[in-house]
Write a protein that holds these residues in place. Structure first.
Motif, mmCIF file in Angstrom:
data_model
loop_
_atom_site.group_PDB
_atom_site.id
_atom_site.type_symbol
_atom_site.label_atom_id
_atom_site.label_comp_id
_atom_site.label_asym_id
_atom_site.label_seq_id
_atom_site.Cartn_x
_atom_site.Cartn_y
_atom_site.Cartn_z
ATOM 1 N N ASN A 16 -4.883 5.469 15.850
ATOM 2 C CA ASN A 16 -3.547 6.086 16.598
ATOM 3 C C ASN A 16 -2.910 6.859 15.578
ATOM 4 O O ASN A 16 -2.875 6.230 13.954
ATOM 5 C CB ASN A 16 -2.536 4.563 16.798
ATOM 6 N N ILE A 17 -2.533 8.473 15.637
ATOM 7 C CA ILE A 17 -1.957 8.474 14.112
ATOM 8 C C ILE A 17 -0.359 7.904 13.486
ATOM 9 O O ILE A 17 0.030 7.987 12.543
ATOM 10 C CB ILE A 17 -1.332 10.057 15.184
ATOM 11 N N GLY A 18 -0.083 6.974 14.288
ATOM 12 C CA GLY A 18 0.763 6.161 13.750
ATOM 13 C C GLY A 18 1.194 5.165 12.409
ATOM 14 O O GLY A 18 1.637 4.268 11.384
ATOM 15 N N LEU A 19 -0.498 4.939 12.656
ATOM 16 C CA LEU A 19 -0.738 3.677 11.872
ATOM 17 C C LEU A 19 -1.654 4.221 10.795
ATOM 18 O O LEU A 19 -1.594 4.206 9.743
ATOM 19 C CB LEU A 19 -2.421 3.099 12.305
ATOM 20 N N LEU A 20 -1.456 5.974 10.539
ATOM 21 C CA LEU A 20 -2.424 5.935 9.122
ATOM 22 C C LEU A 20 -0.631 6.103 8.447
ATOM 23 O O LEU A 20 -0.799 6.193 7.487
ATOM 24 C CB LEU A 20 -2.112 7.881 9.278
ATOM 25 N N LEU A 21 0.391 6.258 8.693
ATOM 26 C CA LEU A 21 1.869 5.852 7.793
ATOM 27 C C LEU A 21 1.225 3.894 7.760
ATOM 28 O O LEU A 21 1.689 4.055 6.096
ATOM 29 C CB LEU A 21 2.764 6.057 9.214
ATOM 30 N N SER A 22 1.410 2.948 8.107
ATOM 31 C CA SER A 22 0.662 1.830 8.091
ATOM 32 C C SER A 22 -0.495 1.555 7.086
ATOM 33 O O SER A 22 0.183 0.978 5.846
ATOM 34 C CB SER A 22 0.494 1.264 8.899
ATOM 35 N N LYS A 23 -0.530 2.526 7.565
ATOM 36 C CA LYS A 23 -2.322 2.634 6.626
ATOM 37 C C LYS A 23 -1.539 2.700 5.380
ATOM 38 O O LYS A 23 -2.112 2.088 4.106
ATOM 39 C CB LYS A 23 -3.651 2.640 6.671
ATOM 40 N N ARG A 24 -1.066 4.434 5.389
ATOM 41 C CA ARG A 24 -1.061 5.368 3.687
ATOM 42 C C ARG A 24 0.513 3.780 3.226
ATOM 43 O O ARG A 24 -0.093 3.891 1.768
ATOM 44 C CB ARG A 24 -0.315 6.486 4.529
ATOM 45 N N ALA A 25 1.083 3.564 3.612
ATOM 46 C CA ALA A 25 1.668 2.617 2.707
ATOM 47 C C ALA A 25 1.139 1.532 2.285
ATOM 48 O O ALA A 25 1.654 0.804 0.969
ATOM 49 C CB ALA A 25 2.521 1.942 4.196
#
Length: 519
Positions: free
Chosen positions: A4-13
């Motif tokens: 899920n592309i949105g979870l890339l931000l969660s993971k990066r954070a």
């Protein structure tokens, strides 16, 4: 693991929470990955609270800014589908996209109050949009119709929402420019965007400590792809709300920008800005460009500043990647758009659909394949069937490719000129004219001819300080083209019309120059 592309931000954070994620240049707002993720979660909470479900379309009419970025990732997280709208469109054009996509919500910038008010007035119940979220300060003309973005954001929850989509589920629908007829909505999935990022990272030199300037509109895939890529890679995006040549140099100096992307016309205009010699741009490593070939003179001008240019070819339908001409090949492959990028397949076919081998002099249609190619055109099965056949995207671009795999676009199929029974591809003529020292840029269209059926008309923007004539331009073309290809008609113009992605608007030129040739 589901993608899920949105979870890339969660993971990066979670990995680099305190690293700078994005900077807004004009407003000087700065956000770490942790801050961006928290804001994105708040937007997700707002949308969920208004009944936005997985698969629902959420349209955006936003200038470049952190609100665009956080809304994009929020929509992705909850499994809704983003529909970014070109903010240059008039209300009727934007209304068509809202209606065709069936958008349930619109997140819009206060700068477009007038457009949104016109949408309300003219919708006549045809729009399914029932949530209007307004970003920005100032009083709205119809305050009862809109919700306030900042107010709702401050009160929203920061916890991670439940993931609402993954893998082949729809991520965004991006409508093509629509230079003829209604625009078509290219549908891309979470997997498609991920493979688009893999392709870009594997083909060009993007580093975790890069600072990437984003001056192009984010509603275009050429900017949306880098927005995703920067979060994935953990690099920093420097956002410009609007394109400003002088401001770009100032921004590059102040923010120590290392990469940016711009169309060739912008690169040409930048060189004429006085800030070119006043600002320190030594931090720049390379520039990405696309939409048109780069003249040798422009390559040399930037090379003298110590900056190389990566020339890309891609489409909305390919989620960005297609081919790439690396700086090492630019001088010897003028006019080429390079080789297929990593994770991108390409082939060239003739009118019968038969493959044309590398090294052949025959031109044919360029087909692209790969996991980053669109799924379909939204709500348009006929156009989808025409564009997507046996796993290949038919680009509609005519090209040749040499024995080493370098592809050179000749023209769009529909723009081909048939003069005296000979096929003439305007892009080939435009490449030759663009290389002329007297020419800044050029466009070629076919006009009616009683003698030849059609004949090329060259529209030329003179290079600064130059005054080319029909005779001087014709002499140049005769040195570089077969006789039957040489334009006999030339018009000097101040500018050429382009769409937001930098592509020439040939229909506008045909309307501007409708007369028949005098022979």
């Amino acid at each position: 693991m589901q993608n899920n592309i949105g979870l890339l931000l969660s993971k990066r954070a979670a990995i680099t929470p305190d690293n700078e994620a994005f900077v807004e240049w004009e407003r000087q707002r700065r956000f770490t990955f942790a801050e961006l993720n928290e804001r994105s979660n708040r937007v997700a909470d707002i949308l969920l609270g208004r009944g936005i479900n997985p698969g629902d379309r959420v349209a955006t009419l936003l200038k470049n800014g952190i609100e665009f970025v956080e809304t994009y990732f929020a929509i992705a997280k909850i499994g809704a589908v983003m529909v970014p709208i070109n903010w240059r469109l008039v209300a009727a054009e934007a209304g068509y996209i809202l209606k065709d996509s069936g958008a349930s919500a619109l997140v819009f910038d206060a700068a477009f109050d007038t457009t949104v008010e016109a949408l309300h007035a003219g919708s006549r119940g045809e729009l399914s949009c029932n949530f209007w979220l307004r970003v920005g300060e100032g009083d709205a003309a119809c305050p009862d119709m809109y919700s306030d973005y900042d107010g709702l954001l401050a009160a929203a929850q920061t916890s991670e929402p439940a993931t609402g989509a993954a893998d082949d589920d729809n991520l965004f629908i991006m409508y093509t420019s629509g230079t003829t007829g209604h625009p078509k909505g290219a549908v891309h999935s979470h997997d498609g965007m991920l493979w688009s990022q893999f392709t870009s990272m594997a083909t060009s030199d993007m580093r975790g400590d890069d600072r990437f300037l984003l001056p192009l509109p984010m509603f275009h895939v050429g900017c949306l792809n880098p927005v995703s890529l920067l979060v994935h890679r953990g690099a920093t995006g420097v956002i410009m709300r609007e394109l400003d040549m002088s401001g770009m140099f100032q921004c590059i100096e102040a923010e120590r920008v290392s990469i940016f992307m711009a169309v060739p016309a912008v690169l040409q205009f930048m060189l004429q800005a006085p800030e070119r010699t006043r600002c320190d741009i030594s931090s720049l490593r390379w520039i990405a460009t696309g939409a048109a070939p780069v003249p040798v003179s422009l390559l040399n001008s930037w090379s003298e500043l110590g900056i190389s240019i990566h020339q890309a070819y891609g489409l909305t339908e390919s989620c960005g990647p297609g081919t790439l001409l690396l700086p090492a090949d630019a001088a010897t492959r003028v006019g080429s758009c390079g080789r297929p990028q990593m994770h991108t397949q390409a082939k060239v076919v003739d009118a019968r659909g038969e493959s044309i081998p590398m090294g052949s002099s025959e031109a044919g249609e360029l087909l692209l394949g790969g996991r980053h190619i669109m799924k379909e055109y939204w709500n348009n099965p006929q156009a989808s069937a025409e564009a997507l056949q046996d796993g290949w995207l038919h680009t509609g671009d005519i090209c040749t490719w040499d024995s080493e795999g370098f592809i050179t676009i000749c023209d769009r199929k529909k723009d081909m000129i048939i003069s005296g029974g000979e096929n003439i591809y305007p892009a080939e003529l435009e490449n030759v004219l663009a290389a002329c020292p007297e020419v800044q840029e050029a466009a070629v269209i076919g006009i009616s001819s009683s003698k030849w059926g059609e004949t090329p008309l060259a529209l030329v923007v003179p290079a600064q300080g130059c005054a080319p004539t029909s005779d001087s331009l014709k002499r140049w073309c005769k040195e570089h083209l077969a006789g039957y290809k040489v334009p006999q008609l030339y018009e000097l113009v101040d500018t050429l019309p382009r769409n937001p992605s930098g592509k020439l608007l040939k229909p506008q030129l045909r309307e501007q120059f409708p007369d028949e040739a005098p022979f």
